[in-house]
Motif scaffolding. Structure first.
Motif, PDB file in Angstrom:
ATOM      1  N   CYS A 112     -10.589  -2.658  88.681  1.00 46.18           N
ATOM      2  CA  CYS A 112      -9.548  -2.236  87.979  1.00 46.18           C
ATOM      3  C   CYS A 112      -8.475  -3.277  87.742  1.00 46.18           C
ATOM      4  O   CYS A 112      -8.330  -4.021  88.592  1.00 46.18           O
ATOM      5  CB  CYS A 112      -8.980  -0.740  88.616  1.00 46.18           C
ATOM      6  SG  CYS A 112     -10.108   0.545  88.325  1.00 46.18           S
ATOM      7  N   HIS A 113      -7.591  -2.670  86.947  1.00 48.15           N
ATOM      8  CA  HIS A 113      -6.380  -3.507  86.763  1.00 48.15           C
ATOM      9  C   HIS A 113      -6.265  -4.105  85.549  1.00 48.15           C
ATOM     10  O   HIS A 113      -5.076  -4.315  84.887  1.00 48.15           O
ATOM     11  CB  HIS A 113      -6.196  -4.544  87.844  1.00 48.15           C
ATOM     12  CG  HIS A 113      -4.751  -5.382  87.684  1.00 48.15           C
ATOM     13  ND1 HIS A 113      -3.392  -4.467  87.806  1.00 48.15           N
ATOM     14  CD2 HIS A 113      -4.299  -6.518  87.585  1.00 48.15           C
ATOM     15  CE1 HIS A 113      -2.517  -5.653  87.683  1.00 48.15           C
ATOM     16  NE2 HIS A 113      -3.153  -6.648  87.521  1.00 48.15           N
ATOM     17  N   PRO A 114      -7.360  -4.953  84.836  1.00 47.58           N
ATOM     18  CA  PRO A 114      -6.857  -5.703  83.593  1.00 47.58           C
ATOM     19  C   PRO A 114      -6.724  -4.673  82.535  1.00 47.58           C
ATOM     20  O   PRO A 114      -6.367  -5.259  81.305  1.00 47.58           O
ATOM     21  CB  PRO A 114      -8.350  -6.303  83.236  1.00 47.58           C
ATOM     22  CG  PRO A 114      -8.726  -6.595  84.868  1.00 47.58           C
ATOM     23  CD  PRO A 114      -8.608  -5.176  85.337  1.00 47.58           C
ATOM     24  N   HIS A 115      -6.886  -3.435  82.425  1.00 43.99           N
ATOM     25  CA  HIS A 115      -6.397  -2.473  81.398  1.00 43.99           C
ATOM     26  C   HIS A 115      -7.297  -2.436  80.025  1.00 43.99           C
ATOM     27  O   HIS A 115      -7.135  -2.339  79.144  1.00 43.99           O
ATOM     28  CB  HIS A 115      -4.928  -2.428  80.984  1.00 43.99           C
ATOM     29  CG  HIS A 115      -4.072  -2.435  82.469  1.00 43.99           C
ATOM     30  ND1 HIS A 115      -4.245  -0.933  82.965  1.00 43.99           N
ATOM     31  CD2 HIS A 115      -3.478  -3.181  82.983  1.00 43.99           C
ATOM     32  CE1 HIS A 115      -3.226  -1.363  84.014  1.00 43.99           C
ATOM     33  NE2 HIS A 115      -2.711  -2.476  83.886  1.00 43.99           N
ATOM     34  N   VAL A 116      -8.324  -3.425  80.262  1.00 45.67           N
ATOM     35  CA  VAL A 116      -9.256  -3.554  78.980  1.00 45.67           C
ATOM     36  C   VAL A 116     -10.704  -3.653  79.794  1.00 45.67           C
ATOM     37  O   VAL A 116     -10.798  -3.926  81.104  1.00 45.67           O
ATOM     38  CB  VAL A 116      -9.110  -4.742  78.286  1.00 45.67           C
ATOM     39  CG1 VAL A 116      -8.026  -4.566  77.340  1.00 45.67           C
ATOM     40  CG2 VAL A 116      -9.160  -6.068  79.105  1.00 45.67           C
TER      41      VAL A 116
ATOM     42  N   LEU B  89      -5.387   5.476  90.844  1.00 45.95           N
ATOM     43  CA  LEU B  89      -4.029   6.281  90.507  1.00 45.95           C
ATOM     44  C   LEU B  89      -3.098   5.288  90.461  1.00 45.95           C
ATOM     45  O   LEU B  89      -2.613   4.876  91.721  1.00 45.95           O
ATOM     46  CB  LEU B  89      -3.881   7.478  91.461  1.00 45.95           C
ATOM     47  CG  LEU B  89      -2.706   7.862  91.310  1.00 45.95           C
ATOM     48  CD1 LEU B  89      -2.743   8.976  90.143  1.00 45.95           C
ATOM     49  CD2 LEU B  89      -2.231   8.901  92.587  1.00 45.95           C
ATOM     50  N   GLU B  90      -2.942   4.877  89.655  1.00 51.30           N
ATOM     51  CA  GLU B  90      -1.748   3.777  89.241  1.00 51.30           C
ATOM     52  C   GLU B  90      -0.437   4.008  89.139  1.00 51.30           C
ATOM     53  O   GLU B  90       0.277   3.570  88.025  1.00 51.30           O
ATOM     54  CB  GLU B  90      -2.140   2.838  88.241  1.00 51.30           C
ATOM     55  CG  GLU B  90      -1.444   1.368  87.945  1.00 51.30           C
ATOM     56  CD  GLU B  90      -2.508   0.006  88.019  1.00 51.30           C
ATOM     57  OE1 GLU B  90      -3.556   0.375  87.734  1.00 51.30           O
ATOM     58  OE2 GLU B  90      -2.205  -1.029  88.738  1.00 51.30           O
ATOM     59  N   THR B  91       0.229   4.765  89.923  1.00 54.07           N
ATOM     60  CA  THR B  91       1.654   5.090  90.043  1.00 54.07           C
ATOM     61  C   THR B  91       1.967   5.698  91.321  1.00 54.07           C
ATOM     62  O   THR B  91       0.880   6.462  92.067  1.00 54.07           O
ATOM     63  CB  THR B  91       1.966   6.226  88.795  1.00 54.07           C
ATOM     64  OG1 THR B  91       3.355   6.424  89.078  1.00 54.07           O
ATOM     65  CG2 THR B  91       1.061   7.311  88.776  1.00 54.07           C
TER      66      THR B  91
ATOM     67  N   ASN C  56      -3.072  -0.661  94.917  1.00 54.45           N
ATOM     68  CA  ASN C  56      -2.902  -1.211  93.412  1.00 54.45           C
ATOM     69  C   ASN C  56      -1.308  -1.797  93.502  1.00 54.45           C
ATOM     70  O   ASN C  56      -0.631  -1.672  94.213  1.00 54.45           O
ATOM     71  CB  ASN C  56      -3.147  -0.429  92.389  1.00 54.45           C
ATOM     72  CG  ASN C  56      -2.244   0.968  92.188  1.00 54.45           C
ATOM     73  OD1 ASN C  56      -1.229   0.693  92.443  1.00 54.45           O
ATOM     74  ND2 ASN C  56      -2.824   2.157  92.457  1.00 54.45           N
ATOM     75  N   ASN C  57      -1.199  -2.592  92.329  1.00 53.40           N
ATOM     76  CA  ASN C  57       0.124  -3.353  92.137  1.00 53.40           C
ATOM     77  C   ASN C  57       1.352  -2.565  92.089  1.00 53.40           C
ATOM     78  O   ASN C  57       2.520  -3.178  92.074  1.00 53.40           O
ATOM     79  CB  ASN C  57       0.222  -4.564  91.317  1.00 53.40           C
ATOM     80  CG  ASN C  57      -0.276  -3.767  90.088  1.00 53.40           C
ATOM     81  OD1 ASN C  57      -1.374  -3.035  89.718  1.00 53.40           O
ATOM     82  ND2 ASN C  57       0.183  -4.307  88.826  1.00 53.40           N
ATOM     83  N   HIS C  58       1.090  -1.189  91.844  1.00 51.17           N
ATOM     84  CA  HIS C  58       2.131  -0.268  91.682  1.00 51.17           C
ATOM     85  C   HIS C  58       2.435   0.563  93.023  1.00 51.17           C
ATOM     86  O   HIS C  58       3.401   1.400  92.909  1.00 51.17           O
ATOM     87  CB  HIS C  58       2.127   0.449  90.377  1.00 51.17           C
ATOM     88  CG  HIS C  58       2.315  -0.291  89.402  1.00 51.17           C
ATOM     89  ND1 HIS C  58       3.391  -0.729  88.979  1.00 51.17           N
ATOM     90  CD2 HIS C  58       1.368  -0.746  88.269  1.00 51.17           C
ATOM     91  CE1 HIS C  58       3.168  -1.521  87.513  1.00 51.17           C
ATOM     92  NE2 HIS C  58       1.690  -1.420  87.322  1.00 51.17           N
ATOM     93  N   CYS C  59       1.777   0.503  94.124  1.00 48.16           N
ATOM     94  CA  CYS C  59       1.997   1.402  94.917  1.00 48.16           C
ATOM     95  C   CYS C  59       3.387   1.130  95.603  1.00 48.16           C
ATOM     96  O   CYS C  59       3.827   2.231  96.479  1.00 48.16           O
ATOM     97  CB  CYS C  59       0.815   1.398  96.079  1.00 48.16           C
ATOM     98  SG  CYS C  59       0.622  -0.440  97.035  1.00 48.16           S
TER      99      CYS C  59
ATOM    100  N   MET D  39     -11.706  -2.582  93.783  1.00 47.17           N
ATOM    101  CA  MET D  39     -11.211  -3.748  93.557  1.00 47.17           C
ATOM    102  C   MET D  39     -10.086  -3.729  92.467  1.00 47.17           C
ATOM    103  O   MET D  39     -10.350  -3.793  91.276  1.00 47.17           O
ATOM    104  CB  MET D  39     -12.161  -5.058  93.223  1.00 47.17           C
ATOM    105  CG  MET D  39     -11.734  -6.081  92.936  1.00 47.17           C
ATOM    106  SD  MET D  39     -13.036  -7.535  92.251  1.00 47.17           S
ATOM    107  CE  MET D  39     -13.131  -6.955  90.937  1.00 47.17           C
ATOM    108  N   HIS D  40      -8.820  -4.230  92.933  1.00 49.05           N
ATOM    109  CA  HIS D  40      -7.659  -4.208  91.725  1.00 49.05           C
ATOM    110  C   HIS D  40      -7.332  -5.658  91.771  1.00 49.05           C
ATOM    111  O   HIS D  40      -6.749  -6.191  92.445  1.00 49.05           O
ATOM    112  CB  HIS D  40      -6.683  -3.278  92.319  1.00 49.05           C
ATOM    113  CG  HIS D  40      -5.654  -2.886  91.488  1.00 49.05           C
ATOM    114  ND1 HIS D  40      -5.920  -1.422  90.723  1.00 49.05           N
ATOM    115  CD2 HIS D  40      -4.542  -3.103  90.815  1.00 49.05           C
ATOM    116  CE1 HIS D  40      -5.252  -1.517  89.649  1.00 49.05           C
ATOM    117  NE2 HIS D  40      -4.097  -2.511  89.808  1.00 49.05           N
ATOM    118  N   SER D  41      -7.777  -6.305  90.786  1.00 40.23           N
ATOM    119  CA  SER D  41      -7.601  -7.533  90.466  1.00 40.23           C
ATOM    120  C   SER D  41      -7.871  -7.908  89.042  1.00 40.23           C
ATOM    121  O   SER D  41      -8.760  -7.277  88.467  1.00 40.23           O
ATOM    122  CB  SER D  41      -8.377  -8.204  91.518  1.00 40.23           C
ATOM    123  OG  SER D  41      -8.026  -9.831  91.010  1.00 40.23           O
TER     124      SER D  41
HETATM  125 ZN   LIG Z   1      -2.950  -2.765  88.283  1.00 35.66          ZN
END
Ligand SMILES: [Zn+2]
Length: 372
Positions: free
Chosen positions: A246-250, A49-51, A90-93, A214-216
């Motif tokens: 997760c995280h690279p979006h591809v 959940l990235e938000t 994740n980077n948005h938490c 892993m978020h990286s």
């Molecule tokens: Zn991310």
């Protein structure tokens, strides 16, 4: 036998929140209506959940790289999509600060959606433990950082327990540390916090399988960066059984060996096409759902691992929808469209399996051959 399912980033851009606002309320049900059926037989279904769900008083935005989403989105993720557990490190938490992070946790508790990776200030950051048919699974969630450079939310020493971070949180940029930051970026490796080693060790004693969310990684890039290669290597050596990246979006490649499964990135399971994705990369609308089937007392090498390919689209009401690529191809009447989709299906397959087929047979679920 139990079935575990994993999907990648679940994003919610502002365009989606606007499209989901009707008659004075937010309703995200249609986003997942096409895929609900695909996960009904999963015993544990996990996504990122990235938000934050920080509350309306803190404003709903996703710009610039600052997210905040109504809780109705998380309700749809739980009730419509059927997710059992979200990874929240994740980077948005921290996009809405400590208050936003705490509000997110409070509403996740309220709607009874399990989470792991973040916690309230006065709590211990705990792994999620799941047990069925005598098989015990432990799930951890860690991130490379929290976008502190953008959201300016720096954790005080007393708040460090609130987010699981592989290293230390990013430091404020100053002329004093800019050189050391550069050196770290070029050469940083083999340095992760003690917490993670202890977390994994402790969990290994309690459960049969340890899973790490892993978020990286480098965003919109199918080539895996050195930092993430190194983190994967460390996690494997520490005895993690399955890494869900997760995280690279591809989509990026996976490692499928007899004692270890490591996926670097499953891609965007839900996003608004053409918004978070880079215009250079037309493959950010595709993602992987990974399924792992386990039996009691089974050697890890005997497990069955499969995956399915998904795509997000925009419907007639400007709302995004996730669809199984197989379904989309089967119902598509336009020959040219089908040709493009089949080619993309083969491309995503090749990226994930690190293979080089010119074409592959269209299937709902592909079984992965585990290497010796
Ligand atoms: Zn991310």
């Amino acid at each position: 036998m139990i079935k575990l399912s994993f999907v990648g980033d679940i994003m919610c851009e502002m365009q989606q929140t606007e499209a989901s606002y009707k008659n004075g309320e937010y309703d995200y049900k249609s986003c997942f209506e096409r895929v609900k059926k695909d996960f009904e037989d999963s015993d544990l279904f996990v996504g990122n959940l990235e938000t934050p769900l920080a509350g309306e008083h803190l404003g709903y935005t996703n710009h610039p790289w600052l997210f905040n989403t109504p809780v109705e989105f998380a309700k749809a993720v739980k009730d419509e999509l059927g997710i059992d557990l979200v990874s929240t490190a994740n980077n948005h938490c921290l996009d809405r600060g400590i208050e936003g992070l705490e509000n997110t946790i409070k509403v996740l508790k309220e709607i009874k959606l399990n989470y792991t990776g973040t916690c309230l200030k006065n709590e211990t950051n705990k792994p999620f433990i799941f047990e069925k048919d005598g098989i015990k699974i432990g799930v951890l969630s860690y991130t490379y950082g929290t976008n502190a450079i953008f959201n300016k939310q720096y954790l005080k020493p007393s708040e460090k327990n609130m987010v699981n971070i592989f290293e230390e949180q990013e430091k404020k940029i100053s002329r004093y540390n800019i050189f050391s930051r550069l050196i770290k970026k070029l050469y940083r490796n083999k340095k992760i916090t003690k917490n993670i080693q202890e977390d994994i060790k402790e969990l290994k004693d309690k459960v049969d399988y340890v899973i790490m969310c892993m978020h990286s990684g480098g965003q919109h890039n199918s080539i895996i960066d050195k930092y993430t290669l190194n983190i994967m290597d460390i996690l494997r050596k520490l005895g993690v059984d399955l890494v869900v990246g997760c995280h690279p979006h591809v989509v990026q490649k996976g490692i499928f060996s007899k004692n270890f499964i490591g996926t670097y990135s499953l891609g965007n399971f839900f996003c608004t096409p053409g918004t978070s994705s880079s215009p250079l990369d037309k493959l950010s609308d595709y993602s992987i759902a990974l399924h792992v089937y386990l039996e009691k007392n089974q050697n890890l090498k005997e497990k069955k691992v499969t995956f399915s390919i998904y795509k997000t689209l925009i419907d007639d009401f400007k709302s995004a929808k996730t669809v199984l690529l197989y379904d989309l191809i089967k119902e598509n009447m336009n020959k040219e469209n089908v040709k493009v989709l089949l080619k993309d299906n083969c491309t995503i397959y090749n990226i994930f399996c690190d293979s080089k087929y010119d074409e592959i047979e269209l299937q709902k679920e592909y079984e992965i051959k585990i290497e010796e």
